[in-house]
Design an enzyme around this catalytic site. Structure first.
Site, PDB file in Angstrom:
ATOM      1  N   TRP A 187       0.862  -1.183   0.000  1.00  0.00           N
ATOM      2  CA  TRP A 187       0.000   0.000   0.000  1.00  0.00           C
ATOM      3  C   TRP A 187       0.901   1.236   0.000  1.00  0.00           C
ATOM      4  O   TRP A 187       1.799   1.330   0.855  1.00  0.00           O
ATOM      5  CB  TRP A 187      -0.895  -0.036   1.248  1.00  0.00           C
ATOM      6  CG  TRP A 187      -1.885   1.076   1.332  1.00  0.00           C
ATOM      7  CD1 TRP A 187      -2.691   1.531   0.333  1.00  0.00           C
ATOM      8  CD2 TRP A 187      -2.180   1.880   2.478  1.00  0.00           C
ATOM      9  NE1 TRP A 187      -3.478   2.558   0.800  1.00  0.00           N
ATOM     10  CE2 TRP A 187      -3.186   2.796   2.101  1.00  0.00           C
ATOM     11  CE3 TRP A 187      -1.701   1.906   3.793  1.00  0.00           C
ATOM     12  CZ2 TRP A 187      -3.720   3.739   2.982  1.00  0.00           C
ATOM     13  CZ3 TRP A 187      -2.229   2.831   4.670  1.00  0.00           C
ATOM     14  CH2 TRP A 187      -3.229   3.736   4.267  1.00  0.00           C
ATOM     15  N   ASP A 232      -1.510  -5.857   9.129  1.00  0.00           N
ATOM     16  CA  ASP A 232      -2.455  -4.840   8.669  1.00  0.00           C
ATOM     17  C   ASP A 232      -3.636  -5.581   8.045  1.00  0.00           C
ATOM     18  O   ASP A 232      -3.488  -6.230   7.006  1.00  0.00           O
ATOM     19  CB  ASP A 232      -1.750  -3.955   7.624  1.00  0.00           C
ATOM     20  CG  ASP A 232      -2.665  -2.880   7.061  1.00  0.00           C
ATOM     21  OD1 ASP A 232      -3.824  -2.774   7.498  1.00  0.00           O
ATOM     22  OD2 ASP A 232      -2.198  -2.139   6.162  1.00  0.00           O
ATOM     23  N   ALA A 271      -7.234  -4.814   6.708  1.00  0.00           N
ATOM     24  CA  ALA A 271      -8.182  -3.746   6.367  1.00  0.00           C
ATOM     25  C   ALA A 271      -9.394  -4.263   5.592  1.00  0.00           C
ATOM     26  O   ALA A 271     -10.319  -3.496   5.333  1.00  0.00           O
ATOM     27  CB  ALA A 271      -7.470  -2.669   5.546  1.00  0.00           C
ATOM     28  N   LYS A 275     -13.963  -0.644   5.310  1.00  0.00           N
ATOM     29  CA  LYS A 275     -14.405  -1.380   4.127  1.00  0.00           C
ATOM     30  C   LYS A 275     -15.527  -2.351   4.464  1.00  0.00           C
ATOM     31  O   LYS A 275     -16.544  -2.376   3.777  1.00  0.00           O
ATOM     32  CB  LYS A 275     -13.242  -2.154   3.501  1.00  0.00           C
ATOM     33  CG  LYS A 275     -12.235  -1.282   2.797  1.00  0.00           C
ATOM     34  CD  LYS A 275     -11.229  -0.681   3.749  1.00  0.00           C
ATOM     35  CE  LYS A 275     -10.180   0.127   3.007  1.00  0.00           C
ATOM     36  NZ  LYS A 275      -9.290   0.830   3.919  1.00  0.00           N
TER      37      LYS A 275
END
Ligand code: LMR
Length: 398
Positions: free
Chosen positions: A136, A217, A219, A252
């Protein structure tokens, strides 16, 4: 009189800044007047009509919040503690009752990442962060902003649509004790190429052998294989390592992007050490944003607390996941060179296109994707898929 060298710097002396490429892409696409434009740049879920609707359960929870909220007084740096408690079983699974794990609400996953790296920098300024590339685009700037250095290794072979797993293992095995392994929990952004369970176990072994700290991470939990399946890596690290950091995002899976709903989780080898780590975390949070924004987490709290709303959230989440996977299959079926897209997970995949080819797609077809070839598989409506794949296949043909 002040000489040139002693003259204090003013704001006009600031150097120019290279703008964030993703934010720039959003602006470029918004400014394009062509009605047929296809926006597969930014990572937001869109339905078959190309819309990002507010989830029905979210609308209902927001209405309930509006009707029943009595105060907007401060909650403190931990944010909504009940929200975090309700997330525990979803994220931590069988580790939900482990009192060595503590969490707090953060402004989105980005806030959680920043705070997690702040904690690392507080305990060990020399720690290096192992980052598989591509990653990212906001990961490296966050790492740099806290004063840590990143060590990049190749994670993905774009032409093959495959993970460079040997390179990943070699990088982890050559790291120093106390270094941090930044890992994507699921739905890898930007490639869609996730570790399988066997690969996760090998990564876990390397992390333990070298005494690394995993920072996971996550997400997009629920956008890949399923809520439980997507947490496999997180839970494996919790099972195996004393020190674990998890940066989580609800932006999300609750489709509440701009409300910035996330959480940070810390595990150490003891309840006492976790309490001390959390005290540092609260202090860092207080310095940066004092307290996280409430609205999105308060609404997610209502959803997770109410069994009927919770159930409906799972159904809406499954609907988003099903669309992601269905569009993946449609794109994959368009050409053998796109078949890898059907084997990947989450919203992103990376096309083996040059920057010039990406630019040409933008100019000739109003198709907006990142220069890297990353595209959001559910950025387009159902009706746009055919035009997208035709243009991409033509670009691959050169
Ligand atoms: C993305 O990667 O498109 C999203 O995570 C949006 C962002 O903030 O970069």
């Amino acid at each position: 009189m002040l000489t040139e060298t002693t003259k204090a710097k003013g704001l006009a002396d600031l150097p120019p800044v290279k703008s964030d490429s993703l934010l720039e892409l959003i602006a470029l696409c918004n400014a394009d007047p062509r009605p047929e434009k296809i926006d597969v740049g930014v990572g937001v879920f869109r339905d078959d009509q190309g819309k990002t609707p507010i989830l029905k359960v979210m609308k209902e929870a927001e209405q309930r919040l509006l009707d029943t909220q009595q105060t907007k007084s401060y909650l403190g740096s931990a944010g909504d503690k009940r929200f975090t408690e309700l997330l525990r079983p979803i994220l931590l699974g069988e580790h939900a009752d482990d009192d060595r794990i503590a969490g707090l609400q953060t402004p989105g996953g980005c806030g959680a990442l920043r705070l997690g790296f702040e904690l690392i920098a507080t305990v060990n300024r020399e720690a290096r962060v192992l980052v598989g590339t591509p990653t990212w685009p906001n990961h490296p700037p966050i790492i740099k902003a806290v004063g840590l250095s990143a060590v990049e290794y190749p994670y993905y072979e774009r032409g093959q649509g495959a993970i460079r797993f040997d390179d990943m293992l070699a990088a982890l095995r050559s790291a120093a004790p106390g270094d941090v392994a930044l890992l994507h929990g699921c739905c890898h952004n930007p490639t869609g190429a996730d570790l399988d369970e066997e690969q996760w176990r090998q990564v876990r072994d390397a992390v333990i052998d070298r005494g690394l700290i995993p920072l996971v991470d996550i997400a997009y939990q629920g956008f890949g294989r399923g809520l439980e399946e997507d947490a496999y890596g997180v839970r494996l690290m919790l099972e195996s390592c004393d020190d674990v950091i998890i940066a989580q995002s609800c932006d999300k899976n609750f489709s509440c992007y701009r409300d910035r709903v996330g959480s940070l989780w810390i595990k150490t080898g003891s309840k006492e050490a976790t309490a001390t780590a959390m005290a540092h975390v609260f202090q860092r949070a207080r310095e940066m944003w004092s307290m996280p924004p409430d609205h999105g987490a308060a609404a997610a709290h209502i959803i997770l607390e109410d069994p009927a709303l919770h159930e409906r959230w799972l159904v809406e989440l499954a609907g988003m996941r099903d669309r992601i996977n269905a569009v993946r299959q449609r794109i994959a079926a368009a050409d053998p060179r796109l078949a890898f897209i059907g084997r990947q997970f989450g919203m992103f995949s990376m096309l083996p296109l040059s920057k010039d080819q990406v630019l040409k797609l933008r100019e000739d077809h109003a198709i907006y994707m990142a220069d890297s070839g990353r595209f959001n598989v559910v950025g387009m409506s159902d009706e746009q898929i055919g035009r997208f794949t035709t243009a991409v296949v033509a670009a691959l043909n050169g």
